[in-house]
Design an enzyme around this catalytic site. Structure first.
Site, PDB file in Angstrom:
ATOM      1  N   LYS A  55      -4.237  11.702 -45.019  1.00 39.79           N
ATOM      2  CA  LYS A  55      -4.835  10.613 -44.239  1.00 39.79           C
ATOM      3  C   LYS A  55      -6.098  10.058 -44.883  1.00 39.79           C
ATOM      4  CE  LYS A  55      -2.260  10.415 -40.381  1.00 39.79           C
ATOM      5  NZ  LYS A  55      -1.661   9.174 -39.838  1.00 39.79           N
ATOM      6  N   SER A 305       2.141  17.005 -46.333  1.00 38.79           N
ATOM      7  CA  SER A 305       1.182  15.991 -45.896  1.00 38.79           C
ATOM      8  C   SER A 305      -0.130  16.535 -45.373  1.00 38.79           C
ATOM      9  CB  SER A 305       1.820  15.090 -44.831  1.00 38.79           C
ATOM     10  OG  SER A 305       2.287  15.862 -43.743  1.00 38.79           O
TER      11      SER A 305
END
Length: 339
Positions: A55, A305
């Site tokens: 992110k 991720s």
């Protein structure tokens, strides 16, 4: 002109991704590819980023651009990782940050956002978006959505690193929440080599994106359904509108995985590669394990991720849906890093 028509004229391009990659380079890490011995799987460990999640790529790109435009206060709603990334990016640029988190968010992620300097507001899951917009209006803050244009472009930098590192890749597996990561990676990978298949991955219990892909129409699931999965970072009830336009155009397929498969993948990543993966971060590896017989020929890249999990305990379900995978690996077979 409809909203959909406007979106179709403002899609992120490979040039946008390249510009974003250059912009964020001082603040993020270029992650390598790690090969799982005995398999055709390569893992891209975005858990190695400063906030332990991909992110940060999109958040930094968006915040840097807003700071240059004179914005002084940013706000975002998040399940946790986007919040940390916004807090980190705002601190680096000297901006005020407010983040809205659901009351189901793991304390680890809430504490991290606060530690990075953000003001944290906790609300029920279904009120995240509403609360964020209300606070933005009250404070005069600029909202950074997790599938905003600059966020998608920043996330695309992860995809732009994959093809040079593994030119013969056959497919790339990408976790899906609101779709910003999948959208950005798809743009970058398809620009480099249209033959590489880009495949989104969701938990079976939060498969709104897969349902959208199959029907061709963006489909929402109620939070009562999506919040069943322990993959707390993938509980968004619907794909972002802009992310969906990229996914609809560039993504080749969407697959789902079970909760047991997610747990098994997290354990594998810890044991074989020494990489901590939160449940959301393990879904792409889970998809390889579950669907490898049906994947295209050639090497497969799975994006890990995020790794915002507690340490020091064996793999187990924790409050808030986290899985702790902090034990030292029993063995460390061949790990090949590229890039």
């Amino acid at each position: 002109m409809s909203v959909e028509d406007v979106l179709r004229t403002t899609l992120v391009t490979a040039a946008d991704v390249r510009a974003a990659a250059a912009r964020i380079a001082p603040y993020v890490r270029r992650t390598p590819l790690l090969r799982l011995a005995g398999e055709r799987l390569w893992v891209k460990p975005e858990n190695r980023q400063p906030t332990r999640s991909f992110k940060v790529r999109g958040a930094v790109n968006a915040v840097v651009r807003l700071a240059r435009q004179g914005v002084r206060h940013v706000i975002a709603q998040s399940s946790g990782n986007h919040a940390q990334a916004i807090a980190y990016a705002a601190a680096e640029q000297g901006l005020r940050a407010t983040v809205v988190l659901p009351d189901t968010a793991p304390e680890l992620k809430v504490s991290a956002a606060r530690r990075l300097g953000a003001e944290v507001v906790i609300v029920p899951p279904a009120l995240r978006e509403e609360a964020c917009l209300a606070l933005a209006d009250r404070f005069g803050a600029t909202v950074i959505g997790s599938d905003a244009f600059d966020v998608i472009a920043g996330h695309g930098s992860a995809g732009a690193e994959i093809v040079p590192d593994l030119p013969d890749a056959g497919s790339v597996l990408v976790p899906v929440c609101n779709g910003g990561l999948l959208a950005g990676i798809a743009v970058a990978v398809k620009a480099a080599d249209p033959a590489i298949r880009v495949i989104g991955v969701e938990p079976e219990l939060a498969a709104d994106g897969a349902a959208s892909f199959r029907s061709g129409t963006r489909t929402a699931w109620p939070v009562e359904l999506t919040y069943r999965t322990r993959a707390d970072g993938l509980r968004a009830p619907v794909l972002g509108a802009l992310a969906w336009e990229h996914i609809h155009r560039y993504v080749d397929d969407m697959v789902t995985v079970t909760e047991d498969a997610i747990d098994a993948a997290a354990r594998l990543l810890q044991r074989e590669l020494g990489e901590r993966a939160e449940p959301s971060g393990a879904v792409a590896t889970a998809a390889y394990l579950a669907h490898r017989a049906h994947l295209p020929p050639g090497p497969v890249v799975a994006v890990l991720s995020g790794g915002n999990v507690a340490t020091g305990t064996p793999p187990a379900v924790l409050p808030g849906g986290d899985v702790a995978t902090g034990a030292q690996p029993l063995m460390r077979p061949e790990v090949v890093e590229q890039g």
